[in-house]
Design a protein around this motif. Structure first.
Motif, PDB file in Angstrom:
ATOM      1  N   LEU A 280       0.832  -1.202   0.000  1.00 45.95           N
ATOM      2  CA  LEU A 280       0.000   0.000   0.000  1.00 45.95           C
ATOM      3  C   LEU A 280       0.869   1.256   0.000  1.00 45.95           C
ATOM      4  CD1 LEU A 280      -2.666   1.580   0.342  1.00 45.95           C
ATOM      5  CD2 LEU A 280      -2.449   1.213   2.814  1.00 45.95           C
ATOM      6  N   GLU A 281       1.876   1.294   0.870  1.00 48.11           N
ATOM      7  CA  GLU A 281       2.756   2.459   0.962  1.00 48.11           C
ATOM      8  C   GLU A 281       3.440   2.740  -0.384  1.00 48.11           C
ATOM      9  OE1 GLU A 281       6.207   4.102   3.991  1.00 48.11           O
ATOM     10  OE2 GLU A 281       6.190   1.966   3.441  1.00 48.11           O
ATOM     11  N   ASN A 282       3.972   1.712  -1.011  1.00 50.70           N
ATOM     12  CA  ASN A 282       4.661   1.886  -2.299  1.00 50.70           C
ATOM     13  C   ASN A 282       3.700   2.298  -3.397  1.00 50.70           C
ATOM     14  OD1 ASN A 282       7.182   1.222  -1.263  1.00 50.70           O
ATOM     15  ND2 ASN A 282       6.887  -0.984  -1.617  1.00 50.70           N
ATOM     16  N   ALA A 283       2.483   1.757  -3.375  1.00 49.38           N
ATOM     17  CA  ALA A 283       1.491   2.125  -4.384  1.00 49.38           C
ATOM     18  C   ALA A 283       1.109   3.599  -4.265  1.00 49.38           C
ATOM     19  CB  ALA A 283       0.250   1.237  -4.247  1.00 49.38           C
ATOM     20  N   LEU A 284       0.960   4.078  -3.040  1.00 46.86           N
ATOM     21  CA  LEU A 284       0.628   5.491  -2.830  1.00 46.86           C
ATOM     22  C   LEU A 284       1.759   6.397  -3.300  1.00 46.86           C
ATOM     23  CD1 LEU A 284      -1.021   5.305   0.716  1.00 46.86           C
ATOM     24  CD2 LEU A 284      -2.176   5.841  -1.438  1.00 46.86           C
ATOM     25  N   LYS A 285       2.997   6.029  -3.010  1.00 45.19           N
ATOM     26  CA  LYS A 285       4.143   6.845  -3.404  1.00 45.19           C
ATOM     27  C   LYS A 285       4.265   6.964  -4.915  1.00 45.19           C
ATOM     28  CE  LYS A 285       7.072   6.101   0.671  1.00 45.19           C
ATOM     29  NZ  LYS A 285       8.340   5.485   1.169  1.00 45.19           N
ATOM     30  N   ARG A 286       3.781   5.930  -5.641  1.00 40.69           N
ATOM     31  CA  ARG A 286       3.886   5.947  -7.108  1.00 40.69           C
ATOM     32  C   ARG A 286       2.842   6.841  -7.772  1.00 40.69           C
ATOM     33  NH1 ARG A 286       5.036   0.308  -6.415  1.00 40.69           N
ATOM     34  NH2 ARG A 286       2.837  -0.187  -6.797  1.00 40.69           N
ATOM     35  N   ASN A 288       0.908   9.923  -9.196  1.00 43.30           N
ATOM     36  CA  ASN A 288       1.362  11.231  -9.672  1.00 43.30           C
ATOM     37  C   ASN A 288       0.909  12.370  -8.763  1.00 43.30           C
ATOM     38  OD1 ASN A 288       2.702  10.218 -11.924  1.00 43.30           O
ATOM     39  ND2 ASN A 288       0.851  10.277 -13.183  1.00 43.30           N
ATOM     40  N   SER A 289      -0.188  12.170  -8.048  1.00 40.78           N
ATOM     41  CA  SER A 289      -0.738  13.230  -7.209  1.00 40.78           C
ATOM     42  C   SER A 289      -0.067  13.306  -5.836  1.00 40.78           C
ATOM     43  CB  SER A 289      -2.242  13.016  -7.017  1.00 40.78           C
ATOM     44  OG  SER A 289      -2.493  11.732  -6.470  1.00 40.78           O
ATOM     45  N   VAL A 290       0.796  12.356  -5.496  1.00 44.10           N
ATOM     46  CA  VAL A 290       1.382  12.269  -4.161  1.00 44.10           C
ATOM     47  C   VAL A 290       2.827  12.757  -4.174  1.00 44.10           C
ATOM     48  CG1 VAL A 290       2.052  10.699  -2.300  1.00 44.10           C
ATOM     49  CG2 VAL A 290      -0.134  10.400  -3.459  1.00 44.10           C
ATOM     50  N   ALA A 291       3.123  13.737  -3.312  1.00 46.87           N
ATOM     51  CA  ALA A 291       4.503  14.201  -3.152  1.00 46.87           C
ATOM     52  C   ALA A 291       5.236  13.326  -2.140  1.00 46.87           C
ATOM     53  CB  ALA A 291       4.521  15.651  -2.689  1.00 46.87           C
ATOM     54  N   SER A 292       4.623  13.131  -0.991  1.00 46.93           N
ATOM     55  CA  SER A 292       5.221  12.298   0.051  1.00 46.93           C
ATOM     56  C   SER A 292       4.125  11.937   1.043  1.00 46.93           C
ATOM     57  CB  SER A 292       6.357  13.041   0.762  1.00 46.93           C
ATOM     58  OG  SER A 292       5.864  14.212   1.382  1.00 46.93           O
ATOM     59  N   LEU A 293       4.437  11.068   1.972  1.00 47.05           N
ATOM     60  CA  LEU A 293       3.447  10.701   2.984  1.00 47.05           C
ATOM     61  C   LEU A 293       4.137  10.420   4.319  1.00 47.05           C
ATOM     62  CD1 LEU A 293       3.666   7.338   3.159  1.00 47.05           C
ATOM     63  CD2 LEU A 293       2.380   7.519   1.033  1.00 47.05           C
ATOM     64  N   ASP A 294       3.389  10.673   5.384  1.00 47.54           N
ATOM     65  CA  ASP A 294       3.860  10.409   6.746  1.00 47.54           C
ATOM     66  C   ASP A 294       2.937   9.377   7.381  1.00 47.54           C
ATOM     67  OD1 ASP A 294       5.717  12.519   6.423  1.00 47.54           O
ATOM     68  OD2 ASP A 294       4.184  13.969   7.024  1.00 47.54           O
ATOM     69  N   ILE A 295       3.516   8.422   8.078  1.00 44.72           N
ATOM     70  CA  ILE A 295       2.723   7.432   8.803  1.00 44.72           C
ATOM     71  C   ILE A 295       2.398   8.008  10.173  1.00 44.72           C
ATOM     72  CG2 ILE A 295       2.638   5.076   9.677  1.00 44.72           C
ATOM     73  CD1 ILE A 295       4.933   4.467   7.647  1.00 44.72           C
ATOM     74  N   LEU A 296       1.112   8.214  10.440  1.00 39.68           N
ATOM     75  CA  LEU A 296       0.706   8.799  11.716  1.00 39.68           C
ATOM     76  C   LEU A 296       0.369   7.741  12.749  1.00 39.68           C
ATOM     77  CD1 LEU A 296      -1.531  11.807  10.578  1.00 39.68           C
ATOM     78  CD2 LEU A 296       0.928  11.747  11.019  1.00 39.68           C
ATOM     79  N   GLN A 297      -0.253   6.630  12.301  1.00 38.60           N
ATOM     80  CA  GLN A 297      -0.666   5.616  13.288  1.00 38.60           C
ATOM     81  C   GLN A 297      -0.865   4.268  12.589  1.00 38.60           C
ATOM     82  OE1 GLN A 297      -4.703   5.745  15.004  1.00 38.60           O
ATOM     83  NE2 GLN A 297      -3.735   5.676  17.035  1.00 38.60           N
ATOM     84  N   ILE A 298      -0.402   3.226  13.250  1.00 37.37           N
ATOM     85  CA  ILE A 298      -0.705   1.855  12.826  1.00 37.37           C
ATOM     86  C   ILE A 298      -1.332   1.151  14.026  1.00 37.37           C
ATOM     87  CG2 ILE A 298       0.240  -0.339  12.018  1.00 37.37           C
ATOM     88  CD1 ILE A 298       2.543   1.166  10.752  1.00 37.37           C
ATOM     89  N   LYS A 299      -2.556   0.683  13.850  1.00 39.09           N
ATOM     90  CA  LYS A 299      -3.285   0.053  14.952  1.00 39.09           C
ATOM     91  C   LYS A 299      -4.093  -1.111  14.416  1.00 39.09           C
ATOM     92  CE  LYS A 299      -6.448   1.123  18.767  1.00 39.09           C
ATOM     93  NZ  LYS A 299      -7.277   2.165  19.413  1.00 39.09           N
ATOM     94  N   ASN A 300      -3.819  -2.288  14.951  1.00 38.33           N
ATOM     95  CA  ASN A 300      -4.477  -3.512  14.486  1.00 38.33           C
ATOM     96  C   ASN A 300      -4.285  -3.645  12.971  1.00 38.33           C
ATOM     97  OD1 ASN A 300      -5.306  -4.042  17.136  1.00 38.33           O
ATOM     98  ND2 ASN A 300      -7.157  -2.785  16.874  1.00 38.33           N
TER      99      ASN A 300
END
Length: 320
Positions: A280-286, A288-300
């Motif tokens: 999912l993370e790699n797909a989002l980074k690819r 065109n509309s995404v510059a970067s992303l920050d992971i705020l929370q991982i739960k369950n």
């Protein structure tokens, strides 16, 4: 950025400070009619030139976020017109400074502020053992190359005018021998921040950069930066300007860590394992509309991202 701007304004208000403001965000590019999309190619070339000047990095176009932004280079432009240079049509562009700085933040690239050190260039060329100082209006291929390449990199250079005061104030032997006292004295009439002495021969050149005001060369001397280059005037002029630009960009550029002007919080559910998350993370980074992303929370089996966008939220949602 507000505090940085105020600091620069305060420094510029000092009469002893000689920083020069460089036009980073304008470009003029020849239009090649043989290109498949000539105007698009010219826009991308112009944007790359602006980004190189803004960051001080010649490889800026290799950045993944920059590559995405350049696909929509017209969105970063504030003005565009057509011109002509050397009997060839050109595209004159001005890019939006705020948008470019925001893009650099998104791409996690440094910004080299447009107030930059002005460098006085003492250039001595040797021809068959005859040495001559190159003045502002001398017919020198090396000097012309230095000025052209410095303009591309946004590096302010000043050549001495070669009037009576210059001619009587310094000798060729002073420069060739790197005698600091006469160099300092002859340079003080120019409002510059540094002095660059270049000794050019047919096989290449040697250079010494005194990164301090001319009066300080004798009153408060520091170790100069020096180097040598081999090759003809065309290749050495570019290499030298690149080396000096890289030095000042490395010294003065800053990376601004802040949120992009357009970001959204997005939550994804039903992630069953670590492999799902990384896919999912790699797909989002690819996207065109995404510059970067920050992971705020991982739960369950849920993850929440802050996603920094290069486009509108609607365009992002369509891509997803």
């Amino acid at each position: 950025m507000r505090y940085i701007a105020l600091l620069l304004m305060g420094l510029l208000a000092s009469p002893s400070y000689a920083l020069t403001q460089v036009d980073i965000f304008s470009a003029e590019v020849a239009i090649n009619a043989e290109d498949k999309q000539p105007e698009q190619v010219a826009r991308n070339t112009g944007m790359e030139q602006v980004l190189i000047r803004a960051t001080g990095q010649t490889d800026v176009a290799s950045n993944e976020t920059i590559q995405k932004a350049m696909r929509k280079s017209s969105q970063y432009m504030s003005q565009m017109s057509f011109g002509e240079s050397n009997d060839q049509s050109t595209l004159r562009m001005r890019f939006n400074g705020a948008q470019i700085r925001s893009l650099l933040t998104q791409a996690q690239l440094p910004y080299w502020p447009d107030t930059r050190s002005n460098i006085l260039v003492w250039l001595v060329e040797e021809d068959n053992y005859d040495k001559n100082i190159v003045w502002e209006h001398s017919n020198s291929q090396l000097a012309a190359g230095l000025q052209a390449n410095a303009k591309e990199r946004g590096l302010p250079l000043t050549l001495p005018v070669g009037d009576f005061d210059d001619i009587t104030g310094i000798a060729t032997s002073d420069l060739w021998g790197s005698f600091v006292t006469p160099i300092s004295k002859a340079s003080q009439r120019y409002p510059v921040d540094a002095v660059l002495v270049i000794k050019a021969q047919s096989s290449g050149l040697r250079w010494t950069l005194y990164d301090q005001k001319p009066s300080q060369l004798t009153s408060a001397p520091t170790s100069p930066v020096s180097g040598s280059l081999s090759g003809n005037s065309a290749t050495t002029s570019k290499k030298l300007v690149d080396q000096i630009s890289n030095y000042y960009a490395g010294k003065s550029a800053v990376t601004v860590a802040s949120e992009s002007s357009e970001s959204i919080l997005t939550q994804f559910i039903s992630l069953n394992n670590a492999q799902d998350f990384f896919q999912l993370e790699n797909a989002l980074k690819r996207l065109n509309s995404v510059a970067s992303l920050d992971i705020l929370q991982i739960k369950n089996n849920e993850v929440t991202f802050r996603i920094h966008l290069l486009s509108t939220q609607h365009e992002f949602e369509q891509e997803v």
